[in-house]
Design an enzyme around this catalytic site. Structure first.
Site, PDB file in Angstrom:
ATOM      1  N   SER A   1      42.889  21.097  39.496  1.00 57.64           N
ATOM      2  CA  SER A   1      43.564  22.378  39.368  1.00 57.64           C
ATOM      3  C   SER A   1      44.460  22.613  40.568  1.00 57.64           C
ATOM      4  O   SER A   1      44.165  22.167  41.681  1.00 57.64           O
ATOM      5  CB  SER A   1      42.559  23.527  39.267  1.00 57.64           C
ATOM      6  OG  SER A   1      43.218  24.787  39.284  1.00 57.64           O
TER       7      SER A   1
ATOM      8  N   TYR B   1      35.035  28.110  42.641  1.00 60.32           N
ATOM      9  CA  TYR B   1      35.730  27.266  41.665  1.00 60.32           C
ATOM     10  C   TYR B   1      36.802  26.427  42.354  1.00 60.32           C
ATOM     11  O   TYR B   1      36.926  25.222  42.097  1.00 60.32           O
ATOM     12  CB  TYR B   1      36.345  28.153  40.582  1.00 60.32           C
ATOM     13  CG  TYR B   1      37.174  27.440  39.545  1.00 60.32           C
ATOM     14  CD1 TYR B   1      36.576  26.806  38.454  1.00 60.32           C
ATOM     15  CD2 TYR B   1      38.568  27.424  39.636  1.00 60.32           C
ATOM     16  CE1 TYR B   1      37.342  26.171  37.488  1.00 60.32           C
ATOM     17  CE2 TYR B   1      39.341  26.793  38.676  1.00 60.32           C
ATOM     18  CZ  TYR B   1      38.726  26.161  37.605  1.00 60.32           C
ATOM     19  OH  TYR B   1      39.492  25.534  36.646  1.00 60.32           O
TER      20      TYR B   1
END
Length: 287
Positions: free
Chosen positions: A182, A195
Protein backbone atom coordinates in the site's frame (compact mmCIF):
# COMPACT_ATOMS: atom_id res chain seq x y z
CA UNK A 1 -17.57 -0.30 -17.29
CA UNK A 2 -16.81 1.27 -20.67
CA UNK A 3 -13.33 2.80 -20.60
CA UNK A 4 -14.77 5.87 -22.31
CA UNK A 5 -17.07 6.53 -19.37
CA UNK A 6 -15.60 8.72 -16.62
CA UNK A 7 -14.72 7.04 -13.34
CA UNK A 8 -16.50 8.34 -10.23
CA UNK A 9 -14.62 11.35 -8.91
CA UNK A 10 -13.95 11.76 -5.20
CA UNK A 11 -16.69 14.36 -4.82
CA UNK A 12 -19.17 11.83 -6.24
CA UNK A 13 -18.50 9.30 -3.45
CA UNK A 14 -21.35 9.76 -0.93
CA UNK A 15 -20.96 9.43 2.82
CA UNK A 16 -21.82 5.86 3.83
CA UNK A 17 -20.96 3.28 6.45
CA UNK A 18 -21.60 -0.44 6.15
CA UNK A 19 -21.32 -3.16 8.80
CA UNK A 20 -18.06 -5.14 8.74
CA UNK A 21 -17.45 -7.09 6.60
CA UNK A 22 -19.23 -5.09 3.92
CA UNK A 23 -20.60 -6.65 0.76
CA UNK A 24 -19.50 -5.18 -2.54
CA UNK A 25 -23.09 -5.15 -3.81
CA UNK A 26 -24.15 -2.77 -1.03
CA UNK A 27 -21.65 -0.05 -1.92
CA UNK A 28 -22.74 3.13 -3.70
CA UNK A 29 -21.45 3.38 -6.30
CA UNK A 30 -20.58 -0.28 -6.76
CA UNK A 31 -16.89 -0.86 -7.47
CA UNK A 32 -15.86 -1.71 -11.02
CA UNK A 33 -14.28 -5.15 -11.03
CA UNK A 34 -15.56 -6.99 -14.11
CA UNK A 35 -12.75 -5.89 -16.50
CA UNK A 36 -15.27 -5.63 -19.33
CA UNK A 37 -12.82 -3.69 -21.50
CA UNK A 38 -9.74 -5.78 -20.64
CA UNK A 39 -8.23 -7.54 -23.64
CA UNK A 40 -6.63 -10.83 -22.63
CA UNK A 41 -3.84 -12.57 -24.53
CA UNK A 42 -3.66 -16.02 -22.91
CA UNK A 43 -0.74 -14.97 -20.71
CA UNK A 44 -1.64 -17.38 -17.89
CA UNK A 45 -2.98 -20.29 -19.90
CA UNK A 46 -2.44 -23.55 -18.01
CA UNK A 47 -1.51 -21.80 -14.75
CA UNK A 48 -3.13 -22.18 -11.34
CA UNK A 49 -3.47 -19.31 -8.88
CA UNK A 50 -4.49 -18.90 -5.25
CA UNK A 51 -5.72 -15.45 -4.20
CA UNK A 52 -6.33 -14.57 -0.55
CA UNK A 53 -9.04 -12.01 0.01
CA UNK A 54 -10.36 -13.08 -3.37
CA UNK A 55 -14.05 -12.57 -2.67
CA UNK A 56 -14.28 -8.84 -3.45
CA UNK A 57 -12.41 -5.65 -4.21
CA UNK A 58 -8.94 -6.01 -5.67
CA UNK A 59 -8.97 -9.77 -5.08
CA UNK A 60 -12.11 -10.22 -7.18
CA UNK A 61 -10.73 -8.11 -10.02
CA UNK A 62 -7.47 -10.06 -10.01
CA UNK A 63 -9.36 -13.36 -10.06
CA UNK A 64 -11.37 -12.23 -13.09
CA UNK A 65 -8.26 -10.95 -14.89
CA UNK A 66 -6.41 -14.21 -14.26
CA UNK A 67 -9.39 -16.22 -15.52
CA UNK A 68 -9.56 -14.10 -18.67
CA UNK A 69 -5.87 -14.85 -19.18
CA UNK A 70 -6.54 -18.60 -18.97
CA UNK A 71 -5.75 -19.49 -15.34
CA UNK A 72 -7.68 -21.63 -12.88
CA UNK A 73 -8.25 -19.71 -9.66
CA UNK A 74 -8.72 -20.61 -6.02
CA UNK A 75 -10.06 -17.78 -3.88
CA UNK A 76 -9.57 -17.77 -0.13
CA UNK A 77 -12.07 -15.73 1.87
CA UNK A 78 -12.93 -15.38 5.54
CA UNK A 79 -16.56 -14.30 5.93
CA UNK A 80 -18.25 -13.00 2.76
CA UNK A 81 -19.80 -16.13 1.25
CA UNK A 82 -22.09 -14.30 -1.16
CA UNK A 83 -19.29 -12.13 -2.53
CA UNK A 84 -17.05 -15.18 -2.91
CA UNK A 85 -19.78 -17.05 -4.81
CA UNK A 86 -20.20 -14.09 -7.16
CA UNK A 87 -16.46 -13.97 -7.81
CA UNK A 88 -16.47 -17.68 -8.63
CA UNK A 89 -19.38 -17.14 -10.99
CA UNK A 90 -17.44 -14.40 -12.77
CA UNK A 91 -14.30 -16.56 -13.01
CA UNK A 92 -16.24 -19.48 -14.43
CA UNK A 93 -18.01 -17.23 -16.94
CA UNK A 94 -14.61 -16.72 -18.55
CA UNK A 95 -13.89 -20.43 -18.78
CA UNK A 96 -11.72 -20.81 -15.69
CA UNK A 97 -12.23 -23.27 -12.89
CA UNK A 98 -12.79 -21.70 -9.48
CA UNK A 99 -12.26 -23.18 -6.03
CA UNK A 100 -13.77 -21.42 -2.99
CA UNK A 101 -11.84 -21.88 0.26
CA UNK A 102 -13.16 -20.35 3.47
CA UNK A 103 -10.35 -19.80 5.95
CA UNK A 104 -8.73 -17.25 8.24
CA UNK A 105 -5.15 -16.54 7.17
CA UNK A 106 -4.20 -15.92 10.81
CA UNK A 107 -4.07 -19.71 11.17
CA UNK A 108 -0.89 -21.33 9.89
CA UNK A 109 -2.64 -24.69 9.60
CA UNK A 110 -5.50 -23.24 7.55
CA UNK A 111 -3.00 -21.58 5.21
CA UNK A 112 -1.25 -24.90 4.68
CA UNK A 113 -4.62 -26.55 4.10
CA UNK A 114 -5.64 -23.92 1.51
CA UNK A 115 -2.46 -24.51 -0.47
CA UNK A 116 -2.94 -28.28 -0.28
CA UNK A 117 -6.55 -27.98 -1.50
CA UNK A 118 -5.46 -25.80 -4.42
CA UNK A 119 -2.71 -28.22 -5.49
CA UNK A 120 -5.10 -31.16 -5.19
CA UNK A 121 -7.79 -29.44 -7.26
CA UNK A 122 -5.58 -28.04 -10.02
CA UNK A 123 -2.49 -30.24 -9.90
CA UNK A 124 -0.15 -27.32 -9.23
CA UNK A 125 0.18 -23.89 -7.69
CA UNK A 126 1.99 -21.41 -9.92
CA UNK A 127 0.82 -18.04 -8.62
CA UNK A 128 0.14 -16.95 -5.05
CA UNK A 129 -1.48 -13.56 -4.50
CA UNK A 130 -1.32 -12.45 -0.87
CA UNK A 131 -4.12 -9.92 -0.70
CA UNK A 132 -6.21 -10.55 2.45
CA UNK A 133 -6.11 -7.59 4.81
CA UNK A 134 -7.65 -6.15 7.96
CA UNK A 135 -7.80 -2.54 9.06
CA UNK A 136 -9.67 -0.49 11.63
CA UNK A 137 -9.34 3.27 11.60
CA UNK A 138 -8.82 5.17 14.86
CA UNK A 139 -8.74 8.95 15.15
CA UNK A 140 -6.34 8.75 18.12
CA UNK A 141 -3.25 6.54 18.18
CA UNK A 142 -3.90 5.74 21.85
CA UNK A 143 -7.27 4.19 20.93
CA UNK A 144 -5.72 1.31 18.98
CA UNK A 145 -6.40 -1.72 21.17
CA UNK A 146 -3.97 -4.57 21.65
CA UNK A 147 -6.61 -6.86 20.15
CA UNK A 148 -6.92 -4.82 16.95
CA UNK A 149 -3.15 -4.33 16.72
CA UNK A 150 -2.66 -8.08 16.97
CA UNK A 151 -5.41 -8.88 14.47
CA UNK A 152 -4.01 -6.39 11.95
CA UNK A 153 -0.51 -7.84 12.10
CA UNK A 154 -1.65 -11.46 12.20
CA UNK A 155 -3.83 -10.97 9.12
CA UNK A 156 -1.64 -8.66 7.07
CA UNK A 157 1.87 -10.01 7.62
CA UNK A 158 1.67 -13.30 9.54
CA UNK A 159 -0.86 -14.54 6.98
CA UNK A 160 1.38 -13.50 4.09
CA UNK A 161 4.29 -15.34 5.68
CA UNK A 162 2.27 -18.51 6.32
CA UNK A 163 0.85 -18.56 2.79
CA UNK A 164 4.20 -17.91 1.10
CA UNK A 165 5.94 -20.56 3.17
CA UNK A 166 3.29 -23.16 2.34
CA UNK A 167 3.12 -22.22 -1.35
CA UNK A 168 6.88 -22.09 -1.96
CA UNK A 169 7.15 -25.81 -1.22
CA UNK A 170 5.05 -26.50 -4.33
CA UNK A 171 6.55 -23.87 -6.64
CA UNK A 172 9.17 -24.32 -9.32
CA UNK A 173 11.08 -22.17 -11.79
CA UNK A 174 8.86 -19.50 -13.36
CA UNK A 175 6.30 -19.47 -10.55
CA UNK A 176 5.57 -16.28 -8.66
CA UNK A 177 4.33 -14.71 -5.43
CA UNK A 178 2.59 -11.33 -5.55
CA UNK A 179 1.95 -9.35 -2.37
CA UNK A 180 -0.46 -6.46 -1.93
CA UNK A 181 1.25 -3.57 -0.17
CA UNK A 182 0.00 0.00 0.00
CA UNK A 183 1.05 3.58 -0.54
CA UNK A 184 0.43 4.10 3.19
CA UNK A 185 3.29 1.67 3.86
CA UNK A 186 5.50 4.30 2.22
CA UNK A 187 3.99 7.64 3.25
CA UNK A 188 1.92 6.65 6.31
CA UNK A 189 -1.57 7.73 7.39
CA UNK A 190 -2.44 8.94 10.90
CA UNK A 191 -5.74 7.08 11.30
CA UNK A 192 -4.24 3.70 10.31
CA UNK A 193 -0.92 3.58 12.15
CA UNK A 194 -0.97 -0.18 12.73
CA UNK A 195 -2.20 -0.97 9.21
CA UNK A 196 0.49 1.28 7.68
CA UNK A 197 3.12 -0.53 9.72
CA UNK A 198 2.00 -3.90 8.34
CA UNK A 199 2.15 -2.60 4.78
CA UNK A 200 5.70 -1.35 5.33
CA UNK A 201 6.52 -4.82 6.64
CA UNK A 202 5.02 -6.36 3.51
CA UNK A 203 7.28 -4.23 1.33
CA UNK A 204 10.38 -5.36 3.22
CA UNK A 205 9.11 -8.96 3.25
CA UNK A 206 8.73 -8.81 -0.54
CA UNK A 207 12.28 -7.65 -1.14
CA UNK A 208 13.82 -10.14 1.29
CA UNK A 209 11.75 -13.09 0.06
CA UNK A 210 12.60 -12.21 -3.55
CA UNK A 211 16.27 -12.62 -2.72
CA UNK A 212 15.66 -15.82 -0.76
CA UNK A 213 13.74 -17.49 -3.62
CA UNK A 214 15.75 -16.12 -6.53
CA UNK A 215 18.12 -19.15 -6.63
CA UNK A 216 15.03 -21.29 -7.25
CA UNK A 217 13.89 -18.91 -10.04
CA UNK A 218 10.70 -18.05 -8.14
CA UNK A 219 9.89 -14.35 -8.41
CA UNK A 220 8.35 -12.24 -5.62
CA UNK A 221 6.87 -8.78 -6.22
CA UNK A 222 4.44 -6.33 -4.69
CA UNK A 223 1.66 -4.04 -5.92
CA UNK A 224 1.23 -0.91 -3.77
CA UNK A 225 -2.23 0.59 -4.38
CA UNK A 226 -3.30 4.09 -3.50
CA UNK A 227 -6.90 4.76 -2.45
CA UNK A 228 -9.08 2.07 -4.06
CA UNK A 229 -12.86 1.79 -3.77
CA UNK A 230 -13.32 -1.56 -2.02
CA UNK A 231 -15.66 -2.89 0.72
CA UNK A 232 -13.00 -2.21 3.36
CA UNK A 233 -13.51 1.53 2.94
CA UNK A 234 -17.17 1.96 4.02
CA UNK A 235 -16.76 -0.94 6.49
CA UNK A 236 -13.75 0.37 8.43
CA UNK A 237 -13.25 4.09 7.74
CA UNK A 238 -14.99 7.07 9.37
CA UNK A 239 -17.86 8.52 7.35
CA UNK A 240 -15.88 11.73 7.00
CA UNK A 241 -13.12 9.79 5.20
CA UNK A 242 -15.52 7.82 3.00
CA UNK A 243 -17.18 10.96 1.69
CA UNK A 244 -14.94 12.42 -1.00
CA UNK A 245 -12.72 9.32 -0.81
CA UNK A 246 -9.61 9.61 -2.97
CA UNK A 247 -9.63 13.41 -3.21
CA UNK A 248 -5.99 13.67 -2.11
CA UNK A 249 -4.39 12.06 -5.17
CA UNK A 250 -3.49 13.83 -8.40
CA UNK A 251 -6.35 12.22 -10.33
CA UNK A 252 -8.83 13.43 -7.68
CA UNK A 253 -10.64 10.11 -7.42
CA UNK A 254 -10.24 6.63 -5.99
CA UNK A 255 -8.97 3.80 -8.14
CA UNK A 256 -11.33 1.03 -9.15
CA UNK A 257 -10.36 -2.61 -8.46
CA UNK A 258 -10.22 -3.42 -12.17
CA UNK A 259 -7.61 -0.68 -12.62
CA UNK A 260 -5.27 -2.56 -10.27
CA UNK A 261 -5.69 -6.02 -11.77
CA UNK A 262 -3.40 -5.55 -14.83
CA UNK A 263 -0.46 -4.88 -12.48
CA UNK A 264 -0.98 -8.34 -10.98
CA UNK A 265 -1.21 -9.89 -14.44
CA UNK A 266 2.11 -8.24 -15.29
CA UNK A 267 3.82 -9.81 -12.28
CA UNK A 268 2.09 -13.17 -12.80
CA UNK A 269 3.07 -13.42 -16.48
CA UNK A 270 6.56 -14.85 -16.90
CA UNK A 271 6.62 -13.57 -20.46
CA UNK A 272 6.08 -9.99 -19.28
CA UNK A 273 8.12 -9.82 -16.08
CA UNK A 274 10.70 -12.62 -16.10
CA UNK A 275 13.46 -10.17 -15.06
CA UNK A 276 11.38 -8.45 -12.37
CA UNK A 277 11.65 -9.54 -8.75
CA UNK A 278 11.71 -7.67 -5.47
CA UNK A 279 9.81 -4.79 -7.11
CA UNK A 280 7.13 -2.59 -5.56
CA UNK A 281 4.83 -1.23 -8.26
CA UNK A 282 2.90 1.83 -7.12
CA UNK A 283 -0.58 2.23 -8.65
CA UNK A 284 -1.75 5.26 -6.73
CA UNK A 285 -3.47 7.80 -8.98
CA UNK A 286 -0.58 10.16 -8.37
CA UNK A 287 -0.21 10.02 -4.59
Amino acid sequence: MDNNEPRPMANEIPAQQLPFPASQSDMKPAPDSDLSQYRAAGKLRGKSALITGGDSGIGRAVAVAFAKEGANVAILFNESNDDAAETCRMVESHGGRCLMIQADVRSEELCKDAVAKTVKAFGALNILVNNAAYQKAQEKFEDITAEDFRRTFETNIFGYFYMAQAAAKHMTEGDTIINTGSIVGIVGIPILVDYSATKGAIHAFTKSLAQALAPRKIRVNCVAPGPVWTPAIPATMPVSEVKNFGHEVAMERPGQPEELAPAYVYFASHGDSSFTTGAILEVTGGK
